[in-house]
Design a protein around this motif. Structure first.
Motif, PDB file in Angstrom:
ATOM      1  N   GLU A 190      38.204  34.531  37.017  1.00  0.00           N
ATOM      2  CA  GLU A 190      39.406  35.184  37.511  1.00  0.00           C
ATOM      3  C   GLU A 190      39.057  36.299  38.491  1.00  0.00           C
ATOM      4  OE1 GLU A 190      42.221  34.010  36.891  1.00  0.00           O
ATOM      5  OE2 GLU A 190      41.895  32.746  35.124  1.00  0.00           O
ATOM      6  N   LEU A 191      40.044  36.666  39.294  1.00  0.00           N
ATOM      7  CA  LEU A 191      39.868  37.792  40.198  1.00  0.00           C
ATOM      8  C   LEU A 191      39.538  39.053  39.400  1.00  0.00           C
ATOM      9  CD1 LEU A 191      42.943  37.094  42.496  1.00  0.00           C
ATOM     10  CD2 LEU A 191      40.570  36.409  42.864  1.00  0.00           C
ATOM     11  N   PHE A 192      38.769  39.937  40.019  1.00  0.00           N
ATOM     12  CA  PHE A 192      38.282  41.176  39.400  1.00  0.00           C
ATOM     13  C   PHE A 192      37.230  40.909  38.326  1.00  0.00           C
ATOM     14  CE2 PHE A 192      42.709  42.066  40.672  1.00  0.00           C
ATOM     15  CZ  PHE A 192      42.487  43.085  41.578  1.00  0.00           C
ATOM     16  N   THR A 193      36.618  39.727  38.307  1.00  0.00           N
ATOM     17  CA  THR A 193      35.527  39.438  37.381  1.00  0.00           C
ATOM     18  C   THR A 193      34.435  38.675  38.126  1.00  0.00           C
ATOM     19  OG1 THR A 193      36.474  37.312  36.659  1.00  0.00           O
ATOM     20  CG2 THR A 193      37.097  39.292  35.405  1.00  0.00           C
ATOM     21  N   HIS A 325      52.678  47.826  38.737  1.00  0.00           N
ATOM     22  CA  HIS A 325      51.440  47.087  38.506  1.00  0.00           C
ATOM     23  C   HIS A 325      51.782  45.633  38.192  1.00  0.00           C
ATOM     24  CE1 HIS A 325      49.906  51.253  37.252  1.00  0.00           C
ATOM     25  NE2 HIS A 325      49.428  50.982  38.451  1.00  0.00           N
ATOM     26  N   ILE A 326      51.127  44.717  38.891  1.00  0.00           N
ATOM     27  CA  ILE A 326      51.415  43.293  38.735  1.00  0.00           C
ATOM     28  C   ILE A 326      50.126  42.523  38.482  1.00  0.00           C
ATOM     29  CG2 ILE A 326      53.447  43.385  40.239  1.00  0.00           C
ATOM     30  CD1 ILE A 326      51.611  42.066  42.418  1.00  0.00           C
ATOM     31  N   HIS A 327      50.278  41.293  38.027  1.00  0.00           N
ATOM     32  CA  HIS A 327      49.190  40.320  37.957  1.00  0.00           C
ATOM     33  C   HIS A 327      49.519  39.215  38.951  1.00  0.00           C
ATOM     34  CE1 HIS A 327      48.856  41.563  33.468  1.00  0.00           C
ATOM     35  NE2 HIS A 327      48.260  42.432  34.250  1.00  0.00           N
ATOM     36  N   LEU A 328      48.578  38.796  39.727  1.00  0.00           N
ATOM     37  CA  LEU A 328      48.773  37.692  40.666  1.00  0.00           C
ATOM     38  C   LEU A 328      47.504  36.847  40.624  1.00  0.00           C
ATOM     39  CD1 LEU A 328      50.613  36.409  42.780  1.00  0.00           C
ATOM     40  CD2 LEU A 328      49.533  37.867  44.502  1.00  0.00           C
ATOM     41  N   SER A 329      47.490  35.862  39.737  1.00  0.00           N
ATOM     42  CA  SER A 329      46.265  35.106  39.487  1.00  0.00           C
ATOM     43  C   SER A 329      45.970  34.067  40.549  1.00  0.00           C
ATOM     44  CB  SER A 329      46.348  34.420  38.116  1.00  0.00           C
ATOM     45  OG  SER A 329      47.486  33.565  38.065  1.00  0.00           O
TER      46      SER A 329
END
Length: 419
Positions: A190-193, A325-329
């Motif tokens: 995932e993003l940010f990992t 703050h959002i999540h956008l995978s």
């Protein structure tokens, strides 16, 4: 000389293995493409997708290698006409099979890397991740070929494919260390990992050491009369020790294969500040256009925001201090609406709205949500309050929301709020 010519023609015929390259490459590209995050050009995700293609490409390569091993075993009597070691022919077969499979894997890598480069890529290429897939395919090829030689029966080809597929897919779910054994099921990075370097390194060592042990064990068994045991026994024991150490180290990671990545954000400042992961920067114009009307309607309420910021998946969605703050995978179809839904989810108390005793209030909340998100109201209450709200213009609705936002958030709207 006639017999020697037959042996040489037999060896030359193995060049036909190269025709399997495009077939295996097509299988690998289809498998890798399916595992990419939609719309995202993120190097760690691309590398893991290429490596994960071994989960599908591996069983196909193992079945092909078993077929070659079975066919070549039946022609061993021709190789017996020469003075070469009985292991020479199988080792040459393995070398050609490995070259064929890795050439297909290389094409998969070129295709996936090419589509990443042609888009707004982010992150950095990790060659070690590509080596994981290559080492895994080597293990599949060695295992399949030796299975075909040791059990030269027609059923060994489908049996090898089924066994290889089961090894890959029985560990598809879960978070235990077991799924870290190649071919690992890491899913999307995932993003940010990013994947742990130690995990990747021990996966490569695990596959290479087992492949080496299988090859040395076969050579030792096939040439036990011509070869001395000690020169092969030492590297064989070393390979088994490396495999055992790598297994122990993968066990110590306990399924934790990725780490947080301190990644900066790409932003667009006007008319609303929207910041996302750099791999998603192409979505900025559409996101700004989508969330600006929502931000305007929330102006003057406790849910007002002037900045939208993407956060890692493990952090909650919220609206605090004017920041949503959002999540956008991913950027699959409809991602703009998903972002709006996430922001809207941070406005109301979902547990209160789920209370059956507040069914009418929840219906009013959904009616207000439809206006906030520019959606057509679904199943709007057939009440005078609903008709009155529908008759108001934009400014009247905004003034009403500023006055009754607390009750809207608590899903406590009643008929009297619309008078």
């Amino acid at each position: 000389m006639c017999d020697l010519g037959r042996v040489l023609r037999l060896d030359a015929r193995r060049s036909a293995l190269l025709f399997a390259v495009p077939v295996l490459a097509a299988i690998g590209v289809a498998a890798a493409w399916r595992t990419l995050i939609p719309g995202v050009a993120y190097w760690d995700d691309a590398v893991m997708a290429v490596s994960a293609s071994a989960r599908v490409l591996g069983p196909a390569a193992a079945a092909f290698a078993a077929w070659v091993g079975m066919r070549e075993r039946r022609l061993d009597y021709l190789r017996g006409l020469t003075v070469r070691s009985p292991a020479t022919g199988p080792l040459l077969d393995l070398a050609l099979l490995t070259a064929t499979t890795l050439a297909a894997y290389g094409l998969v890598t070129v295709v996936i890397a090419g589509q990443t480069v042609l888009r707004e890529e982010a992150g950095r290429l990790r060659p070690l991740g590509l080596l994981v897939g290559a080492a895994t395919l080597l293990l599949y090829v060695v295992s399949g070929y030796l299975a075909g030689r040791l059990l030269p029966r027609p059923l060994i080809v489908p049996a090898t494919a089924v066994a290889a597929a089961l090894w890959a897919w029985l560990r598809h779910d879960g978070h235990s260390w077991w799924r870290l054994l190649p071919p690992a099921d890491l899913g999307h990075v995932e993003l940010f990992t990013y994947p742990r370097t130690g995990v990747l390194a021990h996966q490569v060592l695990w596959s290479l050491s087992l492949s080496t042990a299988l090859v040395l064990g076969y050579v030792l068994a096939a040439g036990r009369r011509e070869l001395s045991t000690l020169p092969l026994a030492v590297p064989l024991a070393t390979a088994l020790v490396v495999a055992a150490v790598s297994t122990k180290r993968l066990h110590d990671y306990d399924g934790a294969a990725v780490l947080p990545s301190p990644t900066g954000l790409a932003c667009r400042e006007w008319p609303l500040t929207v910041c996302v992961h750099p791999a998603l920067r192409t979505a900025l114009p559409s996101l700004v256009a989508e969330v600006t009307p929502l931000a305007a309607r929330l102006t003057g309420t406790p849910g007002a925001f002037i900045r939208v910021e993407q956060r890692p998946a493990h952090e909650p969605v919220s609206i605090e201090g004017g920041v949503a703050h959002i999540h956008l995978s991913d950027l699959a179809n409809g991602y703009e609406q998903r972002v709006e839904d996430e922001i809207r989810g941070g406005l109301v108390d979902e547990r209160a709205c789920a209370d059956p005793r507040r069914a009418r209030s929840a219906a009013y909340t959904l009616m207000v949500n439809a206006w906030l998100l520019d959606h057509e109201p679904q199943n709007a209450p057939g009440t005078a309050a609903a008709r009155r709200f529908a008759s108001w213009d934009e400014q009247q609705r905004r003034a009403w929301l500023r006055l009754h936002f607390a009750d809207y958030r608590r899903c406590a709207l009643v008929e009297s709020h619309f008078r």
